[in-house]
Design a protein around this motif. Structure first.
Motif, PDB file in Angstrom:
ATOM      1  N   LEU A 105       0.858  -1.183   0.000  1.00  0.00           N
ATOM      2  CA  LEU A 105       0.000   0.000   0.000  1.00  0.00           C
ATOM      3  C   LEU A 105       0.891   1.229   0.000  1.00  0.00           C
ATOM      4  O   LEU A 105       1.708   1.413   0.911  1.00  0.00           O
ATOM      5  CB  LEU A 105      -0.910   0.011   1.231  1.00  0.00           C
ATOM      6  N   ASP A 106       0.741   2.066  -1.020  1.00  0.00           N
ATOM      7  CA  ASP A 106       1.527   3.292  -1.166  1.00  0.00           C
ATOM      8  C   ASP A 106       0.591   4.477  -0.952  1.00  0.00           C
ATOM      9  O   ASP A 106      -0.253   4.758  -1.801  1.00  0.00           O
ATOM     10  CB  ASP A 106       2.166   3.335  -2.555  1.00  0.00           C
ATOM     11  N   CYS A 107       0.743   5.162   0.160  1.00  0.00           N
ATOM     12  CA  CYS A 107      -0.124   6.293   0.498  1.00  0.00           C
ATOM     13  C   CYS A 107       0.575   7.606   0.156  1.00  0.00           C
ATOM     14  O   CYS A 107       1.544   7.999   0.820  1.00  0.00           O
ATOM     15  CB  CYS A 107      -0.477   6.265   1.986  1.00  0.00           C
ATOM     16  N   GLY A 108       0.078   8.260  -0.880  1.00  0.00           N
ATOM     17  CA  GLY A 108       0.702   9.473  -1.392  1.00  0.00           C
ATOM     18  C   GLY A 108       1.407   9.153  -2.694  1.00  0.00           C
ATOM     19  O   GLY A 108       2.646   9.153  -2.772  1.00  0.00           O
ATOM     20  N   PHE A 126       1.262  -7.035  -5.926  1.00  0.00           N
ATOM     21  CA  PHE A 126       0.534  -5.878  -6.437  1.00  0.00           C
ATOM     22  C   PHE A 126       0.767  -4.676  -5.526  1.00  0.00           C
ATOM     23  O   PHE A 126       1.200  -4.804  -4.376  1.00  0.00           O
ATOM     24  CB  PHE A 126      -0.970  -6.174  -6.544  1.00  0.00           C
ATOM     25  N   VAL A 127       0.471  -3.511  -6.091  1.00  0.00           N
ATOM     26  CA  VAL A 127       0.575  -2.250  -5.358  1.00  0.00           C
ATOM     27  C   VAL A 127      -0.771  -1.541  -5.420  1.00  0.00           C
ATOM     28  O   VAL A 127      -1.329  -1.347  -6.504  1.00  0.00           O
ATOM     29  CB  VAL A 127       1.660  -1.326  -5.958  1.00  0.00           C
ATOM     30  N   VAL A 128      -1.307  -1.175  -4.272  1.00  0.00           N
ATOM     31  CA  VAL A 128      -2.467  -0.282  -4.193  1.00  0.00           C
ATOM     32  C   VAL A 128      -1.923   1.095  -3.837  1.00  0.00           C
ATOM     33  O   VAL A 128      -1.247   1.253  -2.812  1.00  0.00           O
ATOM     34  CB  VAL A 128      -3.475  -0.743  -3.121  1.00  0.00           C
ATOM     35  N   THR A 129      -2.165   2.075  -4.681  1.00  0.00           N
ATOM     36  CA  THR A 129      -1.610   3.403  -4.452  1.00  0.00           C
ATOM     37  C   THR A 129      -2.730   4.431  -4.358  1.00  0.00           C
ATOM     38  O   THR A 129      -3.658   4.430  -5.176  1.00  0.00           O
ATOM     39  CB  THR A 129      -0.589   3.774  -5.547  1.00  0.00           C
ATOM     40  N   VAL A 130      -2.660   5.289  -3.349  1.00  0.00           N
ATOM     41  CA  VAL A 130      -3.735   6.228  -3.039  1.00  0.00           C
ATOM     42  C   VAL A 130      -3.200   7.659  -3.077  1.00  0.00           C
ATOM     43  O   VAL A 130      -2.181   7.972  -2.458  1.00  0.00           O
ATOM     44  CB  VAL A 130      -4.336   5.940  -1.644  1.00  0.00           C
ATOM     45  N   ILE A 166     -10.805  -0.699   3.206  1.00  0.00           N
ATOM     46  CA  ILE A 166      -9.780  -1.598   2.681  1.00  0.00           C
ATOM     47  C   ILE A 166      -9.759  -2.877   3.506  1.00  0.00           C
ATOM     48  O   ILE A 166      -9.548  -2.848   4.720  1.00  0.00           O
ATOM     49  CB  ILE A 166      -8.391  -0.911   2.706  1.00  0.00           C
ATOM     50  N   LYS A 167      -9.962  -3.991   2.861  1.00  0.00           N
ATOM     51  CA  LYS A 167     -10.058  -5.273   3.560  1.00  0.00           C
ATOM     52  C   LYS A 167      -8.815  -6.141   3.360  1.00  0.00           C
ATOM     53  O   LYS A 167      -8.749  -7.258   3.859  1.00  0.00           O
ATOM     54  CB  LYS A 167     -11.287  -6.040   3.069  1.00  0.00           C
ATOM     55  N   ILE A 168      -7.841  -5.628   2.645  1.00  0.00           N
ATOM     56  CA  ILE A 168      -6.620  -6.378   2.359  1.00  0.00           C
ATOM     57  C   ILE A 168      -5.593  -6.133   3.461  1.00  0.00           C
ATOM     58  O   ILE A 168      -5.531  -5.047   4.033  1.00  0.00           O
ATOM     59  CB  ILE A 168      -6.025  -5.932   1.000  1.00  0.00           C
ATOM     60  N   LYS A 169      -4.785  -7.129   3.735  1.00  0.00           N
ATOM     61  CA  LYS A 169      -3.637  -6.965   4.612  1.00  0.00           C
ATOM     62  C   LYS A 169      -2.375  -6.883   3.746  1.00  0.00           C
ATOM     63  O   LYS A 169      -2.242  -7.614   2.757  1.00  0.00           O
ATOM     64  CB  LYS A 169      -3.521  -8.134   5.585  1.00  0.00           C
ATOM     65  N   PHE A 170      -1.446  -6.020   4.149  1.00  0.00           N
ATOM     66  CA  PHE A 170      -0.285  -5.732   3.311  1.00  0.00           C
ATOM     67  C   PHE A 170       1.021  -6.178   3.961  1.00  0.00           C
ATOM     68  O   PHE A 170       1.155  -6.182   5.183  1.00  0.00           O
ATOM     69  CB  PHE A 170      -0.219  -4.236   3.012  1.00  0.00           C
ATOM     70  N   ALA A 187      -2.444   2.207   9.934  1.00  0.00           N
ATOM     71  CA  ALA A 187      -1.507   1.446   9.108  1.00  0.00           C
ATOM     72  C   ALA A 187      -1.159   0.119   9.768  1.00  0.00           C
ATOM     73  O   ALA A 187      -1.054  -0.914   9.106  1.00  0.00           O
ATOM     74  CB  ALA A 187      -0.243   2.267   8.859  1.00  0.00           C
ATOM     75  N   ARG A 188      -1.025   0.149  11.086  1.00  0.00           N
ATOM     76  CA  ARG A 188      -0.711  -1.091  11.803  1.00  0.00           C
ATOM     77  C   ARG A 188      -1.829  -2.118  11.631  1.00  0.00           C
ATOM     78  O   ARG A 188      -1.566  -3.313  11.469  1.00  0.00           O
ATOM     79  CB  ARG A 188      -0.479  -0.816  13.292  1.00  0.00           C
ATOM     80  N   GLU A 189      -3.069  -1.663  11.643  1.00  0.00           N
ATOM     81  CA  GLU A 189      -4.196  -2.574  11.454  1.00  0.00           C
ATOM     82  C   GLU A 189      -4.179  -3.202  10.055  1.00  0.00           C
ATOM     83  O   GLU A 189      -4.626  -4.342   9.876  1.00  0.00           O
ATOM     84  CB  GLU A 189      -5.515  -1.829  11.642  1.00  0.00           C
ATOM     85  N   LEU A 190      -3.690  -2.460   9.071  1.00  0.00           N
ATOM     86  CA  LEU A 190      -3.705  -2.916   7.688  1.00  0.00           C
ATOM     87  C   LEU A 190      -2.507  -3.792   7.323  1.00  0.00           C
ATOM     88  O   LEU A 190      -2.449  -4.332   6.219  1.00  0.00           O
ATOM     89  CB  LEU A 190      -3.760  -1.714   6.739  1.00  0.00           C
ATOM     90  N   LEU A 191      -1.560  -3.916   8.232  1.00  0.00           N
ATOM     91  CA  LEU A 191      -0.379  -4.720   7.966  1.00  0.00           C
ATOM     92  C   LEU A 191      -0.585  -6.177   8.379  1.00  0.00           C
ATOM     93  O   LEU A 191      -1.244  -6.470   9.373  1.00  0.00           O
ATOM     94  CB  LEU A 191       0.828  -4.168   8.727  1.00  0.00           C
ATOM     95  N   LYS A 192       0.027  -7.076   7.607  1.00  0.00           N
ATOM     96  CA  LYS A 192       0.132  -8.456   8.036  1.00  0.00           C
ATOM     97  C   LYS A 192       1.085  -8.534   9.225  1.00  0.00           C
ATOM     98  O   LYS A 192       1.919  -7.641   9.432  1.00  0.00           O
ATOM     99  CB  LYS A 192       0.687  -9.328   6.899  1.00  0.00           C
ATOM    100  N   ASN A 193       0.975  -9.591   9.986  1.00  0.00           N
ATOM    101  CA  ASN A 193       1.963  -9.807  11.031  1.00  0.00           C
ATOM    102  C   ASN A 193       3.342  -9.960  10.393  1.00  0.00           C
ATOM    103  O   ASN A 193       3.501 -10.671   9.407  1.00  0.00           O
ATOM    104  CB  ASN A 193       1.618 -11.049  11.847  1.00  0.00           C
ATOM    105  N   SER A 194       4.314  -9.262  10.917  1.00  0.00           N
ATOM    106  CA  SER A 194       5.690  -9.174  10.392  1.00  0.00           C
ATOM    107  C   SER A 194       5.796  -8.241   9.185  1.00  0.00           C
ATOM    108  O   SER A 194       6.864  -8.157   8.573  1.00  0.00           O
ATOM    109  CB  SER A 194       6.260 -10.561  10.027  1.00  0.00           C
ATOM    110  N   GLY A 195       4.703  -7.533   8.855  1.00  0.00           N
ATOM    111  CA  GLY A 195       4.774  -6.551   7.787  1.00  0.00           C
ATOM    112  C   GLY A 195       5.500  -5.289   8.223  1.00  0.00           C
ATOM    113  O   GLY A 195       5.655  -5.013   9.413  1.00  0.00           O
TER     114      GLY A 195
END
Length: 258
Positions: A105-108, A126-130, A166-170, A187-195
């Motif tokens: 996830l690329d924010c900005g 893949f990259v999700v960019t916002v 956003i329902k994906i983990k990154f 951002a922490r919520e959206l990360l996979k463990n060890s992301g």
């Protein structure tokens, strides 16, 4: 076509680069016409060439063909907002241990330089960019089309308002935006463990805020640093630094470990 002696050749593949002197272009299609200031090139002529061969415009000017390099993104992309520099992109890849199948996830988005590098590197991911600014997003969209990348998903909007949908983990989230420290809990919520989370900021005070926000949100292995690249010019009289812009931005890297 040019003849080559004693040199291994290979058929071209997309994307590729054509160049004449200091002028060069990224090509990502074998169909249609490509217009240059030296005339028009029939792109269908390229698919039967080898790297090192030449193609002529309708005016008789010759362009040589070479393989595409990832560094061509930075050279050929249209720049609007100041992009993250290749030295910092390299650090992001190295310090977060990205894999070819990573979800990012690329924010900005800005000009889209970082998203393109990461999408090309993570060909099976893949990259999700916002990007909330429509003018920046338009520039990035054109750059993504030039790159011919199919694994970038562009969203125009404010990440603060979009995050809950956003329902994906990154595997990696990069923040290059205002109020980055305020988004760190989400951002922490959206990360996979060890992301990994990376915050890029040109200002040192904001970098400090991001560091402590990561610390307060239980990120581990936090590092805050700056990568400096010094260019040199070599002349008969001697060698000296030629870098005009020494500072680009600061990086804060942290890892979510539950």
């Amino acid at each position: 076509m040019t003849e080559k002696t004693g040199e291994a050749t290979s058929k071209v593949s997309l994307p590729l680069v054509i160049f004449s002197g200091k002028t060069s272009y990224i090509i990502n299609s074998f169909e249609g016409e490509f217009h240059t200031h030296k005339g028009v090139i029939d792109l269908s002529k390229l698919k039967d060439l080898n790297y090192g061969d030449e193609v002529e415009t309708h005016l008789g000017f010759k362009f040589k063909v070479r393989p595409f390099s990832l560094s061509d993104f930075f050279k050929h992309f249209r720049k609007g907002p100041t992009p993250i520099m290749p030295k910092d992109i390299g650090a992001i890849i190295a310090f977060t241990g990205l894999r070819p199948d990573s979800a990012i996830l690329d924010c900005g988005t800005g000009s889209g330089v970082l998203s393109a590098y990461l999408a090309y590197f993570c060909r099976d991911g893949f990259v999700v960019t916002v990007e909330k600014r429509k003018d920046f997003a338009k520039i990035a969209r054109k750059n993504f089309e030039l790159a011919g990348l199919k694994n970038i998903h562009q969203i125009v909007g404010d990440i603060f308002g979009l995050a809950d949908s956003i329902k994906i983990k990154f595997d990696l989230i990069v923040l290059d935006m205002k109020d980055d420290d305020k988004f760190i809990p989400k951002a922490r919520e959206l990360l996979k463990n060890s992301g990994y989370l990376v915050v890029y900021n040109p200002y040192i005070d904001a970098t400090r805020d991001a560091y402590f926000a990561m610390l307060n949100n239980n990120f581990q292995d936090i590092e805050s640093f700056e990568i400096v690249k010094i260019d040199y010019e070599h002349k008969r009289a001697g060698t000296r630094p030629s870098t005009r812009v020494w500072h680009s931005g600061f990086l804060v890297v942290g890892r979510k470990i539950d």
